[in-house]
Write a protein that holds these residues in place. Structure first.
Motif, PDB file in Angstrom:
ATOM      1  N   GLU A  50       0.842  -1.197   0.000  1.00 46.53           N
ATOM      2  CA  GLU A  50       0.000   0.000   0.000  1.00 46.53           C
ATOM      3  C   GLU A  50       0.875   1.244   0.000  1.00 46.53           C
ATOM      4  OE1 GLU A  50      -3.199   0.160  -0.322  1.00 46.53           O
ATOM      5  OE2 GLU A  50      -3.894  -1.819   0.280  1.00 46.53           O
ATOM      6  N   GLN A  54      -4.613   2.714   5.977  1.00 47.08           N
ATOM      7  CA  GLN A  54      -5.940   3.315   6.104  1.00 47.08           C
ATOM      8  C   GLN A  54      -6.677   2.571   7.212  1.00 47.08           C
ATOM      9  OE1 GLN A  54      -6.814   5.958   4.277  1.00 47.08           O
ATOM     10  NE2 GLN A  54      -4.941   5.895   3.072  1.00 47.08           N
ATOM     11  N   HIS A  96      -5.825  11.029   6.311  1.00 50.83           N
ATOM     12  CA  HIS A  96      -5.663  10.233   5.091  1.00 50.83           C
ATOM     13  C   HIS A  96      -4.655   9.112   5.288  1.00 50.83           C
ATOM     14  CE1 HIS A  96      -8.090  12.865   2.607  1.00 50.83           C
ATOM     15  NE2 HIS A  96      -7.537  13.873   3.245  1.00 50.83           N
ATOM     16  N   ALA A  97      -3.898   9.161   6.350  1.00 47.77           N
ATOM     17  CA  ALA A  97      -2.889   8.132   6.617  1.00 47.77           C
ATOM     18  C   ALA A  97      -2.915   7.801   8.100  1.00 47.77           C
ATOM     19  CB  ALA A  97      -1.507   8.623   6.223  1.00 47.77           C
TER      20      ALA A  97
END
Length: 177
Positions: A50, A54, A96-97
């Motif tokens: 990835e 997430q 987002h992370a």
């Protein structure tokens, strides 16, 4: 209890191949996949690549005996650090992370259970700019990480992995997100 479709060990390799040494995670994952397949050990290890973690990855952790997060790090002791990951604070809804420690904390909260034992292999990198190739230094760290992981997967057990740690707890060094 592990679902019938999951393998006991999960390797989550993180990184962006367009950002120089940030490619270390995916590159190591591919080398390990080829080696695991050639030695017949691939039946026990699932590899996921990835760009970043997430919150949905909590589902990938479910039912695992061991989890290994692999990422490149800036300011990491060469050639790499290997340490146990501890569940940390969960993330907000707008991120987002997610850091591995936050993912483990979120797992505990969402599944109302302790997360599986998890470890972080943070390979030392030095250049992370868009469009940069893998540095020569990072290439040597990749080789050292590959050799180290071969030993890990020769004996994929919690006591063996704990004995391989070079730090008791992750403190301060952060993999590149």
């Amino acid at each position: 209890m592990r679902p019938l479709t999951s393998k006991p060990v999960l390797l989550l390799a993180l990184g962006n191949e367009s950002r120089g040494d940030d490619a270390l995670g995916p590159l190591l994952a591919r080398r390990l996949h080829a080696w695991l397949t050639s030695t017949g050990r691939d039946s026990a290890v699932e590899i996921i690549e990835e760009f970043q973690l997430q919150i949905e990855h909590t589902l990938d952790l479910k039912g695992r005996d061991l989890v290994l997060f692999v990422d490149a790090g800036e300011g990491t002791r060469p050639p790499f650090d290997f340490f146990a990951a501890r569940a940390g604070a969960t993330v907000g809804y707008t991120t987002h992370a997610v850091a591995p420690e936050a993912l483990l904390g979120l797992y505990a909260r969402v599944h109302a259970a302790a997360p599986p034992p998890a470890f972080i292999l943070c390979l030392a990198g030095e250049g992370f700019e868009l469009g940069e190739p893998l540095s020569a230094t990072a290439a040597t760290h990749l080789e050292a990480g590959f050799t180290f992981c071969q030993r890990l997967f020769d004996s994929p057990s919690l006591p063996s992995w704990q004995a391989s740690c070079n730090e008791p707890i992750h403190v301060g060094r952060t993999p590149i997100a």
